[in-house]
Scaffold this active site. Sequence first.
Site, PDB file in Angstrom:
ATOM      1  CG  HIS A 103     -34.070  10.125  14.767  1.00 45.27           C
ATOM      2  ND1 HIS A 103     -33.464  10.851  16.034  1.00 45.27           N
ATOM      3  CD2 HIS A 103     -33.552  11.238  13.736  1.00 45.27           C
ATOM      4  CE1 HIS A 103     -33.329  11.999  15.590  1.00 45.27           C
ATOM      5  NE2 HIS A 103     -32.939  12.241  14.532  1.00 45.27           N
ATOM      6  CG  LEU A 104     -31.490   3.538  12.947  1.00 48.28           C
ATOM      7  CD1 LEU A 104     -30.280   2.409  12.761  1.00 48.28           C
ATOM      8  CD2 LEU A 104     -31.479   3.458  11.239  1.00 48.28           C
ATOM      9  CE  LYS A 105     -35.059  -0.302  17.577  1.00 44.55           C
ATOM     10  NZ  LYS A 105     -35.050  -1.910  16.397  1.00 44.55           N
ATOM     11  CG  ASN A 106     -39.613   8.631  14.039  1.00 47.33           C
ATOM     12  OD1 ASN A 106     -39.125   8.728  12.909  1.00 47.33           O
ATOM     13  ND2 ASN A 106     -39.830   8.888  15.485  1.00 47.33           N
ATOM     14  CG  HIS A 142     -40.204   2.119  11.300  1.00 45.19           C
ATOM     15  ND1 HIS A 142     -41.724   1.368  11.699  1.00 45.19           N
ATOM     16  CD2 HIS A 142     -39.379   2.335  12.513  1.00 45.19           C
ATOM     17  CE1 HIS A 142     -41.721   2.223  13.347  1.00 45.19           C
ATOM     18  NE2 HIS A 142     -40.316   2.207  13.638  1.00 45.19           N
TER      19      HIS A 142
END
Lengths: 311, 447
Positions: A103-106, A142
Amino acid sequence: MAPGIFYHDDPAWSDVEPIPQEDGEHPLAAIAYTDEYSEAMSYLRAVMAQNEYSERGLELTEHIINMNPAHYTVWLYRSKTLEEIGADLHAEIKWLNPTALKHLKNYQIWHHRQIIVNKLDSSEGEADFIATMLEQDNKNYHVWSYRQWLVKRFGLFSKPEELQWVEGMIEEDVRNNSAWNHRWFIVMGGRDGKELPEAILKRELDYAKYAIRKAPQNQSPWNYLRGIVRYAKLPLSVLKAFTLEFADLARPDEVFSSHALDTLADIYAEENSQKEEAKKALDLLATKYDPIRANYWNYRKKLLDQPEAVS
Amino acid sequence: MCSAANDESTLNYARHISYWRRNLKTFLPSIYQGNDSNRMTFGFFILTALDVLGDLHSALPPEERQGHIEWVYTCQLPEGCFRASPGTDFGSHRNADNAKWDPGHMPATFFALLLLVLLKDDLGRVKRREILIWLNKMQRPDGSFGEKLFEGSVEGGNDTRFGYMAAGIRWLLRGTVEGPVDGVPDIDVDKFVKCVRISETYDGGISEEPFQEAHAGFACCAISALQLLDRLPLQPTSALAQDDKIRGIPNLPLLLKWLVSRQTLTLEEEDNTDTLGDEIDSSATCHDSHSFIKLGSYPSVGGRQSFDTQPTSHFELSWVGLNGRCNKIADTCYAYWACAPLHILGRLDLVDKKPVRRWLLDKTQHIVGGFGKMPGDPPDVYHSCLGLMVLAIFGETGLKDVDAGLCMSNSAKSHLESLPWRREILGLGPVQSDVAQVFDHLAVSGG
């Protein structure tokens, strides 16, 4: 839980009465949940409602997180459970790694990681994992934010390794603005607005210039260079000779960088007698070298005619 | 403003309306499951888009409209604030011990209130006083706001997104009045503005928190928040330039430059490669459409020779996209995140709207309606709403006039502004009952 197995068939969950979701007759943004998700969420509500902190609860949060990592209380619940059952936090990091890669964008994953690493009180292994993450996307916001937190938490500002690392990232991709920003953070972050020592000032100016010579039409090091000049309260004219390498009004067909032209316009604007030269540079930008921003360059030209528009 | 007569690119109203009606009337596909916790936000995107298209009234018969109002209210907690979806609702099992797993949520509370406005509710059942008390608890000592409260501590990032929503909730429930209202103290506006000011970056943008990278989303939230709080920077020429309020953005000229720098010709991954073999920039490649190229080192002979025959920088300006950070690729949502703050600052004229409009309509508008993130991408409610909102900000014929910061039509906003309880807080007299309707009518026919 193995695929295809549902909680209602699992003897380990037989004592739990799931709480179904009540959406009413006219819900908004209703989602066609999969049966798997619907059921898992019903069991999550049930264990949360009981404040149950258990191994099976932990497994349930893992299941939910893989389907909906943006759930805003499942992470808190997981972290509270880890605390209550005295779970092995190293194991938690081991689990987090592939989850973050999936989940790269979490955002929540990184917040959770902060909580765990803070408790572990050690940044061991973190640099390696960050490198793995940045291989997927070298500008992941992130991940860079998390790196800053690590630097602050473990006081890495003055460690030469941190600067070397980010220099390596810039070497790999001179247009990686996240890496440039991290360099600024390393150099300026621990400084609290205090004056930059002469040697560091020179090092930073030289480094930005070196990068610009590699790729003059790259805004990141230009922004960095001008940021340093502004921070050190130097006149922009200290960059004049350098800027002329890439954009000289005497040779309007041989401009190598719109950012050099823009800088030149500002240098001329600073020198009151050179306003016509500044306009020429802005004209070149508007008509030839950066026409997608023509409106902006023309606006800057108009500002030159205004008496002392204070910036 | 954007005349369709002179331009081939058109907004396919019928398709957009059918796309949004489908989102309103049927289940979102399960690919949205990962956004289960954003349902209130997505509900807002759906309704505000239909409203801007002028279709909300006909799309929603009165009983459905009332049904949606009831749904929003079922997400209101005893503490006043809202949950983001029924997914955290324990129903009759909710009690003081487990309520912490079902907390009020900042985005959900903001978007629930906006939804009620769009649905023409009078907000009569909104626990306004409780929400304002909660809002105070959501502000940290440093002035920032969080996403939710957990065991007494403010959780979630401390960036301008939550500050924007907090400012929005405050504006919705008490306008720009400063000081206590109804016995509830105001949030610390000065402290929040200071928080915005220190997130300015060395290149003039605004970041998540001090020293992080400038990002259009945070810039937009910051500027919108300052507008809602009446703390925008004053123009240097303004007679009010010397008022005693702490205002936002230390370096406005640099922010404007940073925002216009979001315009880019890098619209697709392939655009990165047009100078891949050239190794270094030249007069011929002096534009930004190759901004991701990883350079080898210094120019080779081959690199130099490849420029010799090229004319100097002639490139197509048909389509201009917007990115969210320096040296990133264009993405539909950043057209909103970059253009909305320019519009709020009164400087949207610094962007040439035509090629941006063409990019949205020719490149990211989808054949089934809605907008994708990038050319060829399927539409989703987030990009579709923000893409449409940009066209409305640009004054696209047939779309309602919008308030860029609220992401909502001015006619919907005027409904809120007509509500008696709110007018009383603001010290305004009662509004004539037909004024709101006239405004609504003008907004639809005027475009």
